[in-house]
Design an enzyme around this catalytic site. Structure first.
Site: not given
Length: 223
Positions: A62-64
């Site tokens: 899950i992206s920053q």
């Protein structure tokens, strides 16, 4: 002190940090609305509002939050826009697009991730159209789109996706090998595109095409 209180405190600290880094209020409101803790593995719940990418299984992340916010800001989504997302992943970016009032189609090549994202998204009140398939081909059945967002690192600008934009539409995609620059393409006519490239560098999982040797790809911070 309850877990809920700690998460809310962490969320407010994250929102303040994103605002200091130049994220606009409309995007901040969408991030505030979406419970990121629902999209991370239970063992990482306490880290849900750290400004970092987190593993979600299958070699994906899950992206920053800053990356999600920055891409969302470049995409400039308005309520009612038809948006194609390539790379559903956890479904977190999908939820942000829904929170902004978009009608969303999202493609994911890993069926288990798509199913998990559907469960979480539906549980918090969002019903995007989720597709398991080859994101490199886009989704011409529903084109043209007002916006297209790619949440994996492409080796070059994917023009087959850009051609699924409506005139005036925007594509946002990270491009590069080890590190990526964020590109924003705007379709100004049937055959013309304006291109903007950010100076910032990002790290995403690779944009894997159908038939690509996945073992040769090194996972990085994606959606």
């Amino acid at each position: 002190m309850s877990h809920r209180f700690i998460l809310e405190e962490s969320k407010q600290e994250l929102l303040a940090s994103l605002e200091r880094r130049g994220i606009e209020q409309r995007v901040l409101n969408a991030i505030a609305q979406v419970p990121r803790e629902r999209f991370v593995p239970p063992a990482l719940l306490y880290r849900a509002y750290e400004d970092t990418s987190l593993p979600i299984g299958h070699g994906q992340t899950i992206s920053q939050p800053y990356t999600v916010a920055y891409m969302t800001q470049l995409l400039n989504v308005e309520p009612g826009h038809r948006v194609l997302e390539v790379g559903t992943g956890s479904g977190y970016q999908t939820a942000i697009l829904c929170a902004l009032g978009a009608t969303v189609w999202s493609i994911e090549r890993i069926g288990e991730l798509s199913q998990q994202a559907r469960r979480v998204l539906n549980s918090i009140g969002y019903s995007p159209t989720l597709i398991v398939g080859d994101g490199w081909e886009g989704y011409p059945q529903a084109a043209p789109f007002d916006r297209i967002i790619v949440t994996a690192a492409a080796p070059e600008i994917p023009m087959q996706l850009a051609r699924q934009l409506a005139v005036g539409g925007i594509l946002v995609v990270p491009v590069g090998q080890n590190d990526q620059h964020m590109y924003q393409l705007r379709r100004v006519s049937e055959n013309e595109f304006d291109v903007f490239s950010s100076a910032q560098r990002f790290r995403f999982v690779p944009f894997i095409r159908a038939g690509h040797d996945e073992a040769a790809s090194t996972p990085r911070a994606g959606n």
